[in-house]
Design an enzyme around this catalytic site. Sequence first.
Site, mmCIF file in Angstrom:
data_model
loop_
_atom_site.group_PDB
_atom_site.id
_atom_site.type_symbol
_atom_site.label_atom_id
_atom_site.label_comp_id
_atom_site.label_asym_id
_atom_site.label_seq_id
_atom_site.Cartn_x
_atom_site.Cartn_y
_atom_site.Cartn_z
ATOM 1 C CG ASP A 329 40.238 49.768 -6.193
ATOM 2 O OD1 ASP A 329 38.630 49.918 -7.423
ATOM 3 O OD2 ASP A 329 40.242 48.423 -5.824
ATOM 4 C CD GLU A 522 33.313 46.684 -7.223
ATOM 5 O OE1 GLU A 522 33.595 46.436 -5.480
ATOM 6 O OE2 GLU A 522 34.320 46.738 -7.756
HETATM 7 C C1 GLC Z 1 37.003 47.545 -4.715
HETATM 8 C C2 GLC Z 1 36.292 48.661 -5.393
HETATM 9 C C3 GLC Z 1 36.995 49.263 -4.202
HETATM 10 C C4 GLC Z 1 37.332 48.711 -3.007
HETATM 11 C C5 GLC Z 1 38.153 47.640 -2.819
HETATM 12 C C6 GLC Z 1 38.810 47.036 -1.866
HETATM 13 O O1 GLC Z 1 36.761 46.435 -6.354
HETATM 14 O O2 GLC Z 1 36.456 49.376 -6.543
HETATM 15 O O3 GLC Z 1 35.721 50.691 -4.145
HETATM 16 O O4 GLC Z 1 37.224 50.177 -1.544
HETATM 17 O O5 GLC Z 1 37.330 46.783 -4.123
HETATM 18 O O6 GLC Z 1 37.364 45.769 -1.254
#
Ligand code: GLC
Length: 634
Positions: A329, A522
């Site tokens: 991530d 988030e």
């Molecule tokens: C974010 C999220 C993830 C996402 C990634 C790219 O922090 O946790 O779900 O796919 O970054 O945007």
Amino acid sequence: MNPLPLHRKMFRLIPVLFIVITGVAYAACAPPKSPAPTPTPTVAPTASPRYLDPNAPIEERVADLLARMTLDEKIGQMTQAERSAIDADVTAIARYGIGSILSGGGSAPSPNTPEAWADMYDRYQKQALSTRLGIPLIYGIDAVHGHNNVRGAVVFPHNIGLGATRDPQLAEEIGRITALEVAGTGIDWTFSPCVAVPQDERWGRTYEGFSEDPELVATMAVALIRGYQGDDLSSSTTILATAKHYVGDGGTAYGTGVRGGLDQGDMRVDEATLRRIHLAPYVAAVDAGVGSIMASFSSWNGQKMHGNRYLLTDVLRGELGFRGLVVSDWQAIDQLPGDYRSDVKTAINAGIDMVMVPYDYVAFINTLRQLVNDGEVPMERIDEAVGRILWAKFALGLFERPYTDRTLTSRIGAPEHREVARRAVRQSLVLLRNENNLLPLPKNLNRIVVAGLHADNLGYQCGGWTITWQGGSGDITEGTTILQAIRNAVSAGTKVDYAPDGTGASGADVGIVVVGETPYAEFEGDRHDLTLSPDDLRTIQNVKAAGVPVVVILITGRPLIIEPELENWDALLVAWLPGTEGQGVADVLFGDYAPTGKLPYTWPRTMEQIPINIGDSDYDPLFPYGFGLSYPGR
Ligand code: GLC
């Protein structure tokens, strides 16, 4: 029929060929003890390299290409950079052999049009193809409820609404349409579906989950994966799917997350619970042939997932048989204990194949090269990771068709796509209360008052992950608000007044009040209080005080605490985060479609009950998991 058994068979062959062919390559380019530049492998020149033969088996193409690659070229493939980190100087893609670019939430070209996205993608791809071996880029994005970063794309209900439909065929159709719209901008890979099994509604990512029930999550996730990946991943209208966030992102304990919330927190459960609730959807996703998996920011009993070799490799690879690629991530490896060098070492050796850096990709490349040269990350691990990445690129047909298929670009936002989204909205609505069968409403009333700040706000009804990371307010893209939908639905003689604060409703036949949560994503959505805002409550009260029947529509990413007020509401319809096609709400309000939605999450009475999930011993919710009314005789 599982559309992707081929993946599993092919993936099984790769390791064998790795050992045979890369054993030779390894001898030729094994990391020197001193930091001398690794020599270009000596492979016999051929008329046309095997890896460029579209008719060759993918595992042979992978092995041939691997054998030709230098260490730096391999590490470049494991590097994923955010578009904003290279957009000012796209030659960096070629200079560092970067293998993947992503758009983080809201990271878009200007203007934000489908054509500009496709031009940007092709500009980046041209750089990648200019490298020595001409390995194409793979571009990833969060297309999590349609191609939601792109203005004009259809925005579908978020996963919580799809869970309420309990309709996997619909989810597969949504995946197929989303894949086509994503491909229309050139992009090859979506970081979707989220297969979290949220257990605590205070989590800001509850709406990204289909349900608190792992079986429903698995069913809907597999359907989306099939929609995204289709029967042929090399087709111009299919994209790579990602099951995320592995594993247990939805099971963290309140107070252990970012800013004392839940997000990115610590899941404190035994392994049996982890497997029963949180691993189950991954078993289904892997069996469905999902091409990638994203590791979770969160921890399990104090260990960060990005460094958990047991779960990332022993369980995911050894037990579940996953052969696709694991991507980190966003900057998540930086959260591992220790300095950056140990972060990279721990993550790669645990089983992360591609690192979403996303900005300082030079530091990542230099650090990993040093670790390999010092023998702290074995070349076999590098070859294994790069082999999976290359496999995905071959399977996607990127070597044969690296640029945008422009015949798809004009289909983004097509009316027939919007019709599917409208159907999804209809099916996602859950009717929780309908006193005296107030609903459905006649279409020929004299006067309707519509109230609430969510009634005429497209940004609000789309929620987070729409045009920007956190979502927004107002006309952020193209679509139909609920107020517009009501006006579209009623007969010419019906007067529809909009009173944002609910005043002036006296004399109306009915008041429709649309309230709820404003967009978030988030950890920004972690809340310790899920009651309606005082303004929303006041708006509802203003309509009630006018002595007219009140229909409350909730725009929300999760169940809210409403018991104290519920008895004053004549009808309650939960629309979740419906997206751009608000007409689907009017279809249910006026009876063109009788509500069929069922709660995908338990609806608590009080904050003190949370977390509360089906199967709990003292289970006494306001509305139980699976509850949903319909219209009499329908
Ligand atoms: C974010 C999220 C993830 C996402 C990634 C790219 O922090 O946790 O779900 O796919 O970054 O945007």
